[in-house]
Write an enzyme that holds these catalytic residues in place. Structure first.
Site, PDB file in Angstrom:
ATOM      1  N   LYS A 191      34.842  45.624  38.948  1.00  0.00           N
ATOM      2  CA  LYS A 191      35.428  44.346  39.363  1.00  0.00           C
ATOM      3  C   LYS A 191      34.294  43.443  39.815  1.00  0.00           C
ATOM      4  CE  LYS A 191      39.246  42.492  42.069  1.00  0.00           C
ATOM      5  NZ  LYS A 191      38.597  41.552  42.976  1.00  0.00           N
ATOM      6  N   GLU A 224      15.096  12.796  46.122  1.00  0.00           N
ATOM      7  CA  GLU A 224      15.077  12.494  47.565  1.00  0.00           C
ATOM      8  C   GLU A 224      16.103  13.363  48.299  1.00  0.00           C
ATOM      9  OE1 GLU A 224      14.113   7.853  48.413  1.00  0.00           O
ATOM     10  OE2 GLU A 224      15.477   8.252  46.748  1.00  0.00           O
TER      11      GLU A 224
HETATM   12  S1  IVH Z   1      42.218  41.665  35.076  1.00  0.00           S
HETATM   13  C1  IVH Z   1      46.290  40.550  36.192  1.00  0.00           C
HETATM   14  N1  IVH Z   1      39.879  42.742  35.002  1.00  0.00           N
HETATM   15  O1  IVH Z   1      39.800  40.177  39.906  1.00  0.00           O
HETATM   16  C2  IVH Z   1      44.971  41.138  36.009  1.00  0.00           C
HETATM   17  N2  IVH Z   1      40.271  41.114  36.703  1.00  0.00           N
HETATM   18  O2  IVH Z   1      42.091  40.114  41.917  1.00  0.00           O
HETATM   19  C3  IVH Z   1      43.887  40.392  36.675  1.00  0.00           C
HETATM   20  N3  IVH Z   1      38.336  40.629  38.109  1.00  0.00           N
HETATM   21  O3  IVH Z   1      41.188  37.016  39.383  1.00  0.00           O
HETATM   22  C4  IVH Z   1      42.754  40.178  35.827  1.00  0.00           C
HETATM   23  N4  IVH Z   1      36.968  42.017  37.104  1.00  0.00           N
HETATM   24  O4  IVH Z   1      38.720  37.324  38.891  1.00  0.00           O
HETATM   25  C5  IVH Z   1      40.661  41.872  35.643  1.00  0.00           C
HETATM   26  N5  IVH Z   1      37.856  43.794  34.744  1.00  0.00           N
HETATM   27  C6  IVH Z   1      38.617  42.906  35.396  1.00  0.00           C
HETATM   28  C7  IVH Z   1      38.145  42.133  36.488  1.00  0.00           C
HETATM   29  C8  IVH Z   1      39.015  41.246  37.117  1.00  0.00           C
HETATM   30  C9  IVH Z   1      37.094  41.116  38.069  1.00  0.00           C
HETATM   31  C10 IVH Z   1      38.827  39.620  39.078  1.00  0.00           C
HETATM   32  C11 IVH Z   1      39.463  38.415  38.456  1.00  0.00           C
HETATM   33  C12 IVH Z   1      40.833  38.312  39.055  1.00  0.00           C
HETATM   34  C13 IVH Z   1      40.705  39.180  40.253  1.00  0.00           C
HETATM   35  C14 IVH Z   1      42.022  39.812  40.594  1.00  0.00           C
END
Ligand code: IVH
Length: 673
Positions: free
Chosen positions: A120, A37
């Site tokens: 990223k 619902e």
């Molecule tokens: S390393 C201290 N590797 O980016 C290092 N982060 O702004 C941080 N993220 O919270 C983590 N891809 O959610 C790392 N290959 C990658 C990543 C990654 C995405 C994101 C993650 C983190 C944010 C940092």
């Protein structure tokens, strides 16, 4: 055919109804309709919006995560903090970054700095603890220090191995990575969520893991937190191991040296970003060598050894309907363009910042203009330029207020002593709790993640409580009438109880967070930490505010005239003094635990002259790691003056006169080992 107002009414009734069911289900745990619902109701709302686009608004249930996440997850501390990353936007930023790294590491030639380059993914990070090869605990990032226990929800993700067969897998390790939804999978559920990231986040935080299971989440691993056995030398080695152990890693991961090559790779990925099956908002560059990573360490919330290279922004054209003034916590008046809602890269934007008066004049932005609005990741959208061809004769110039629109105080500009210019930003001269808008912003800051971290007291709630006169000053938070709150629309027994719990919990606070929470201008997280390490406990802090001897802080490396003047002005204000006094009587402010292992505990250092084979920055960071402190002046408080090559003669002389030990670099090194 139905007329517009009837349709609006019907839409409104349905949205009110769904809100009521959300409350019944999530806050009161007393649903009165079945899931199907509920789904029908939601579908009706979305259909109406699709048929009559004028119904779409930023509070639409179709934009709110499909099912409101439960707020009741238990929390657990991360064994190693989960940090964020600093950003770079162009090759200039990258060159500066590499230069800084090279300086810190005292490298002569940066060509051989090798980076692990990783897309990223724009998802939600999670930390998975494996003990004896079994997945035993899963945490969300939370505030980076403690996360929510979402083990069961993470268990539903196929990509997350529940046991690891490889014999060389560490006995005790946190594997970290990103939880996300593939674009193709998102297509199937896009009616229920604003974007894939939102969907992943909502799904991960469902109370019932069976709800999580319905949404096809994926996991890509990229780093570790705690690790009992680090037997690899490079980040790229670790990525390889992850794959052997059974985790997914990104197939686009690379090893690259040289800024030009980084930029080239960035360009290539950016051009194919929309063809990938996941949302990427840039690349992450990590210094590949783990020994170097260790030496580089961290600043406040981000590692020195990594940086995110963001993709350029998405943009779109829209019309300025009005220009409003937003008042920030420090009294800054920011003009904001209210624009006709427009979808920019998957997010509906209806506000865009105009930065300050000078920008409006420079770009000749007027109400009624068609403008290009840009949005990059989590950065606030801004107006880039005016499409002059589309300017109509009734476009209106905006006149910047000369009095604060909230309290009527005069609007002023600060004079910057360093640049010898007036700031572009205009601010309310009252800058305190006397100005209503500033006060609200101050309270929002007070309860924010980095300060008191009170869950359930978000921005909207603060505004509501202010309006209802529940909160006027920060300490009112600790004296709320929960009986009254429970009766408010949207609140129930459970949510009120949760709020009460998180407020009670927040009463135990670290000194640095407490200092930061006060919102003293120029005292950000980093400076608050510095001050807390100097004061060690709240008693010393209060003593200083009474003796008003702020000049003694000028000795601290990082605290300058600007910070001292700001502290003086803050503590000259009666309301501020009252707020601090009352808070101290309510709270349990934890003293700073000194690193017991620190060899340089309670010792103060200052450097003069050039050091051999080590940068000043690394030398300072080594001292701080060992619980020592850096001073910026020679005084009686100084224990050691470390004299490198060609020291400043005057400093050495001063030190000797005051009986401060003058040591050379090798003597300093001996103190460390
Ligand atoms: S390393 C201290 N590797 O980016 C290092 N982060 O702004 C941080 N993220 O919270 C983590 N891809 O959610 C790392 N290959 C990658 C990543 C990654 C995405 C994101 C993650 C983190 C944010 C940092």
């Amino acid at each position: 055919m139905k007329n517009k107002s009837k349709i609006k009414k019907e839409y409104q009734n349905k949205t009110e109804e769904i809100k009521r069911h959300n409350i019944l289900y999530y806050d009161k745990s007393r649903p009165i309709i079945s899931d199907s619902e509920y789904d029908v109701l939601k579908r009706d709302i979305i259909d109406l919006e699709n048929k009559y686009s004028y119904l779409k608004n930023k509070n639409s249930p179709s934009l709110i995560v499909g099912l409101k996440p439960s707020k009741n997850f238990l929390k657990s501390k991360h064994r190693v903090k989960m940090l964020s990353l600093s950003n770079a936007f162009d090759s200039e930023d990258l060159k500066n970054y590499e230069k800084k790294i090279a300086n810190f590491l005292n490298l002569k030639n940066n060509d051989h700095i090798e980076y692990s380059v990783e897309p990223k993914i724009d998802g939600i990070s999670a930390s998975l603890t494996y003990k004896n090869s079994n997945f035993v605990l899963g945490l969300s990032r939370g505030d980076g220090i403690e996360g929510e226990i979402i083990t069961e929800n993470l268990r539903t993700i196929k990509d997350i191995p529940k046991t690891i067969k490889d014999k060389n897998f560490p006995k005790d390790i946190d594997i970290r990575g990103e939880v996300y939804i593939g674009k193709e999978d998102f297509e199937k559920i896009k009616d229920r969520f604003a974007n894939p990231r939102n969907a992943a986040s909502g799904s991960l935080r469902q109370k019932n893991p069976n709800e999580t299971k319905k949404i096809p989440l994926k996991f890509i691993a990229y780093t570790y937190g705690f690790n009992s056995e680090i037997n690899f030398k490079k980040q790229s080695d670790f990525l390889r191991l992850l794959k052997i152990w059974g985790f997914n890693t990104n197939r686009l991961n690379k090893i690259i040296s040289g800024i030009d090559n980084l930029v080239q790779n960035h360009k290539e990925l950016e051009s194919k970003r929309y063809d990938l099956d996941f949302d990427v908002d840039g690349l992450v560059y990590k210094i590949n060598n783990l020994d170097l990573q260790k030496r580089l360490g961290f600043v406040a919330n981000a590692p020195r050894w990594a940086i995110a290279h963001k993709f350029s922004a998405d943009s779109s054209f829209s019309k300025i309907l009005n220009i409003e003034i937003q008042i920030g916590r420090t009294g800054a008046l920011t003009p904001v363009a209210k624009i006709k809602p427009v979808n920019i890269g998957g997010v509906v934007v209806s506000n865009a910042t105009l930065h300050n008066e000078e920008e409006i004049i420079r770009k000749d932005i007027r109400i009624g203009d068609t403008v290009k609005v840009e949005r990059a990741g989590d950065v606030i959208p801004h107006v880039l330029l005016v499409d002059l061809k589309k300017r109509s004769i009734d476009s209106k110039k905006f006149s910047f207020p000369i009095n604060c629109p909230s309290c009527g105080s005069k609007v002023i500009k600060d004079f910057n002593k360093i640049s010898k210019k007036y700031d572009a930003v205009k601010r309310c001269s009252s800058e305190g709790y006397k100005c209503e808008k500033i006060a609200i912003e101050k309270i929002k800051h007070f309860v924010s993640k980095e300060a008191f971290n009170i869950e359930g007291l978000g921005k909207k709630v603060v505004e509501k409580f202010w309006e209802l006169k529940f909160i006027k000053l920060p300490f009112d938070i600790f004296n709320l009438n929960y009986k009254k709150i429970e009766t408010l629309e949207g609140w129930g027994e459970l949510s009120t109880d949760n709020l009460k719990k998180s407020i009670e919990r927040s009463k135990n606070i670290e000194l640095d967070k407490f200092i930061f929470s006060l919102g003293i201008r120029h005292i950000g997280q980093e400076n608050a930490k510095l001050l807390s390490q100097y004061f060690l406990n709240v008693k010393n802090f209060i003593y200083l505010t009474k003796s008003f001897n702020f000049n003694s802080l000028s000795n601290l490396d990082g605290i300058g005239e600007t910070q001292i003047n700001s502290l003086k002005s803050f503590f000259s204000d009666k309301t501020n003094l009252n707020v601090v006094k009352k808070l101290i009587s309510i709270l349990n402010i934890k003293s700073i635990k000194q690193n017991a292992k620190g060899k340089l505990m309670n010792k103060t250092f200052m450097f003069t002259g050039k050091l051999l084979n080590i940068s000043r920055a690394e030398a300072k960071s080594l001292i701080e790691e060992n619980s020592g402190k850096i001073l910026s002046n020679v005084s009686k408080k100084l224990n050691y003056l470390v004299a490198g090559e060609k020291p400043t003669v005057k400093k050495v002389k001063q030190a000797k006169e005051l009986g401060v030990k003058v040591i050379n670099q090798s003597e300093w090194k001996k103190l460390l080992n």
